[in-house]
Write a protein that holds these residues in place. Structure first.
Motif, PDB file in Angstrom:
ATOM      1  N   PHE A 227       0.819  -1.206   0.000  1.00 29.46           N
ATOM      2  CA  PHE A 227       0.000   0.000   0.000  1.00 29.46           C
ATOM      3  C   PHE A 227       0.854   1.259   0.000  1.00 29.46           C
ATOM      4  O   PHE A 227       1.993   1.273   0.477  1.00 29.46           O
ATOM      5  CB  PHE A 227      -0.989   0.000   1.176  1.00 29.46           C
ATOM      6  CG  PHE A 227      -0.369  -0.068   2.550  1.00 29.46           C
ATOM      7  CD1 PHE A 227      -0.274   1.066   3.350  1.00 29.46           C
ATOM      8  CD2 PHE A 227       0.090  -1.275   3.072  1.00 29.46           C
ATOM      9  CE1 PHE A 227       0.271   1.004   4.629  1.00 29.46           C
ATOM     10  CE2 PHE A 227       0.632  -1.347   4.343  1.00 29.46           C
ATOM     11  CZ  PHE A 227       0.726  -0.196   5.125  1.00 29.46           C
ATOM     12  N   SER A 228       0.270   2.312  -0.572  1.00 30.44           N
ATOM     13  CA  SER A 228       0.929   3.610  -0.660  1.00 30.44           C
ATOM     14  C   SER A 228      -0.065   4.665  -0.192  1.00 30.44           C
ATOM     15  O   SER A 228      -1.270   4.399  -0.073  1.00 30.44           O
ATOM     16  CB  SER A 228       1.348   3.900  -2.104  1.00 30.44           C
ATOM     17  OG  SER A 228       0.204   3.968  -2.949  1.00 30.44           O
ATOM     18  N   LEU A 229       0.415   5.856   0.070  1.00 34.89           N
ATOM     19  CA  LEU A 229      -0.490   6.935   0.451  1.00 34.89           C
ATOM     20  C   LEU A 229      -1.398   7.284  -0.726  1.00 34.89           C
ATOM     21  O   LEU A 229      -0.966   7.293  -1.878  1.00 34.89           O
ATOM     22  CB  LEU A 229       0.303   8.167   0.880  1.00 34.89           C
ATOM     23  CG  LEU A 229       1.155   8.016   2.157  1.00 34.89           C
ATOM     24  CD1 LEU A 229       1.864   9.327   2.465  1.00 34.89           C
ATOM     25  CD2 LEU A 229       0.308   7.586   3.339  1.00 34.89           C
ATOM     26  N   ALA A 230      -2.654   7.572  -0.415  1.00 36.28           N
ATOM     27  CA  ALA A 230      -3.615   7.892  -1.470  1.00 36.28           C
ATOM     28  C   ALA A 230      -3.203   9.114  -2.271  1.00 36.28           C
ATOM     29  O   ALA A 230      -3.596   9.268  -3.432  1.00 36.28           O
ATOM     30  CB  ALA A 230      -4.996   8.098  -0.860  1.00 36.28           C
ATOM     31  N   SER A 231      -2.391   9.978  -1.658  1.00 33.76           N
ATOM     32  CA  SER A 231      -1.942  11.188  -2.350  1.00 33.76           C
ATOM     33  C   SER A 231      -0.846  10.916  -3.374  1.00 33.76           C
ATOM     34  O   SER A 231      -0.490  11.794  -4.164  1.00 33.76           O
ATOM     35  CB  SER A 231      -1.425  12.208  -1.326  1.00 33.76           C
ATOM     36  OG  SER A 231      -0.376  11.648  -0.546  1.00 33.76           O
ATOM     37  N   SER A 232      -0.304   9.692  -3.361  1.00 31.66           N
ATOM     38  CA  SER A 232       0.747   9.347  -4.317  1.00 31.66           C
ATOM     39  C   SER A 232       0.121   8.877  -5.626  1.00 31.66           C
ATOM     40  O   SER A 232      -1.086   8.694  -5.734  1.00 31.66           O
ATOM     41  CB  SER A 232       1.636   8.237  -3.746  1.00 31.66           C
ATOM     42  OG  SER A 232       0.985   6.977  -3.840  1.00 31.66           O
ATOM     43  N   ASP A 233       0.972   8.672  -6.624  1.00 33.35           N
ATOM     44  CA  ASP A 233       0.487   8.161  -7.911  1.00 33.35           C
ATOM     45  C   ASP A 233       0.781   6.674  -8.042  1.00 33.35           C
ATOM     46  O   ASP A 233       0.831   6.132  -9.149  1.00 33.35           O
ATOM     47  CB  ASP A 233       1.137   8.932  -9.064  1.00 33.35           C
ATOM     48  CG  ASP A 233       2.656   8.837  -9.046  1.00 33.35           C
ATOM     49  OD1 ASP A 233       3.211   8.276  -8.072  1.00 33.35           O
ATOM     50  OD2 ASP A 233       3.305   9.340  -9.997  1.00 33.35           O
ATOM     51  N   ILE A 234       0.972   5.998  -6.906  1.00 37.75           N
ATOM     52  CA  ILE A 234       1.315   4.573  -6.908  1.00 37.75           C
ATOM     53  C   ILE A 234       0.042   3.766  -6.674  1.00 37.75           C
ATOM     54  O   ILE A 234      -0.440   3.635  -5.545  1.00 37.75           O
ATOM     55  CB  ILE A 234       2.364   4.262  -5.827  1.00 37.75           C
ATOM     56  CG1 ILE A 234       3.595   5.148  -6.020  1.00 37.75           C
ATOM     57  CG2 ILE A 234       2.748   2.784  -5.868  1.00 37.75           C
ATOM     58  CD1 ILE A 234       4.590   5.078  -4.892  1.00 37.75           C
ATOM     59  N   VAL A 235      -0.501   3.226  -7.747  1.00 37.91           N
ATOM     60  CA  VAL A 235      -1.773   2.518  -7.652  1.00 37.91           C
ATOM     61  C   VAL A 235      -1.712   1.109  -8.246  1.00 37.91           C
ATOM     62  O   VAL A 235      -2.675   0.354  -8.166  1.00 37.91           O
ATOM     63  CB  VAL A 235      -2.896   3.306  -8.350  1.00 37.91           C
ATOM     64  CG1 VAL A 235      -3.126   4.643  -7.656  1.00 37.91           C
ATOM     65  CG2 VAL A 235      -2.575   3.512  -9.833  1.00 37.91           C
ATOM     66  N   ARG A 236      -0.576   0.759  -8.846  1.00 37.46           N
ATOM     67  CA  ARG A 236      -0.411  -0.565  -9.437  1.00 37.46           C
ATOM     68  C   ARG A 236       1.045  -0.972  -9.328  1.00 37.46           C
ATOM     69  O   ARG A 236       1.930  -0.163  -9.012  1.00 37.46           O
ATOM     70  CB  ARG A 236      -0.860  -0.559 -10.893  1.00 37.46           C
ATOM     71  CG  ARG A 236      -0.116   0.447 -11.748  1.00 37.46           C
ATOM     72  CD  ARG A 236      -0.541   0.413 -13.191  1.00 37.46           C
ATOM     73  NE  ARG A 236       0.330   1.272 -14.008  1.00 37.46           N
ATOM     74  CZ  ARG A 236       0.463   1.159 -15.320  1.00 37.46           C
ATOM     75  NH1 ARG A 236      -0.215   0.205 -15.968  1.00 37.46           N
ATOM     76  NH2 ARG A 236       1.262   1.965 -15.983  1.00 37.46           N
TER      77      ARG A 236
END
Length: 328
Positions: free
Chosen positions: A118-127
């Protein structure tokens, strides 16, 4: 799986235990010890429910627990006779069996692994592809899972900066970009601290592992099949209750761990429901193909290097008998 189906399963399990003598005195009950994989928490909610609701007593059993932990030998107590049943992740069980320890899976409660990235929702890391060039916190134990995910997408581990020390709170300070942890605890803790997150599931990349698995030794299974059946039947009733009544689990956890946060444990149980009740088959059910694929992945990652017949790792005998069928 709809509530009506769970209710049907609960009714079947209740009917199967109706022949047991109610109101048995504690002196008449057979003691059974369960070796937990960790300290007391909501991932054992169904066991606590079966205990407190009297499902074990109805089967003529009384249960007690040995807490586990990161550095606890979860197998020796069963081999030595100090415990009759244990709970561990399926990959650990496969590795233990591959190392010659005579234990066998009887049923799997969490039939999807709650470990996620998981990453912070504010990041662009979604996959997974977004991990390239990022700092990813992953323990040595979980690194083979990440490697397997990367292999599915053609990404080299060298394209990622792997961090092996620290914890998920480093997300908040920017020391890491991605953390690994449990959706039933670590992710909840981040959200409770006010940090919405993006979640990347290994299942979405073809890496599927069972998690919470009940096991016993080969000798105990062979010598005490009736007790194994009684224990599993009561346990499955407890887990049916836990899935249908997650709001009850937090307070049950505090009976065994008075320091536990009941609200957090209830949330943990709620998060675990899709992993227990997958909507595909019965609670506790195991599939031969899933076991074979887990072993194949572990071999590919060098976690298992010895000869091992996956059919020696688990038995369907008892859950088939309890549900009265060979397929869900």
């Amino acid at each position: 799986m709809k509530r009506t189906f769970l209710g049907k399963m609960f009714a079947i399990l209740t009917l199967l235990t109706s022949a047991c003598t109610p109101g048995m005195q504690s002196a008449d009950l057979i003691p059974v010890v369960i070796q937990l994989g960790t300290t007391h928490q909501a991932i054992y909610g169904g066991f606590y429910a079966a205990d407190q609701r009297g499902d074990y007593a109805l089967e003529g059993l009384t249960v007690s627990y040995i807490e586990g932990g990161a550095n606890v030998d979860l197998v020796s107590p069963l081999i030595d006779g100090a415990a009759q049943f244990g709970i561990m992740g399926a990959s650990t069980l496969i590795a233990e069996r591959a190392n010659g320890r005579p234990i066998r899976a009887l049923a799997t409660i969490l039939r999807r692994d709650p470990v996620v990235f998981f990453s912070l929702a504010s990041s662009d890391i979604v996959r997974l592809q977004d991990f390239v060039g990022k700092k990813v916190l992953v323990s040595s134990r979980l690194r083979p899972r990440l490697n397997a995910m990367l292999a599915k997408t053609g990404i080299s581990p060298s394209e990622i900066t792997l961090v092996s020390t620290g914890d998920f709170t480093q997300l908040y300070t920017g020391e890491i970009d991605v953390a690994s942890g449990l959706i039933t605890s670590t992710v909840l803790a981040a959200q409770k601290a006010g940090h919405p997150v993006n979640i990347i599931f290994p299942d979405n990349y073809g890496v599927h592992f069972y998690s919470t698995t009940i096991y016993a030794t080969d000798d105990y299974i062979a010598s005490s099949p009736e007790l194994v059946t009684k224990f599993l039947r009561a346990t499955l009733k407890g887990w049916t209750f836990a899935v249908e009544n997650p709001q009850s689990i937090g307070s049950l956890v505090t009976i065994y761990n008075p320091k536990a946060d009941a609200t957090f444990e209830t949330a943990s149980m709620s998060a675990a429901i899709p992993y227990v009740n997958t909507g595909i088959d019965h609670i506790g059910w195991m599939k031969p193909d899933d076991w074979a694929n887990m072993l194949q992945t572990m071999r590919a990652e060098g976690e298992v290097t010895t000869s091992l017949d996956i059919k020696d790792v688990y038995t369907m005998e008892f859950i088939q008998k309890i549900y009265g069928e060979t397929q869900p």
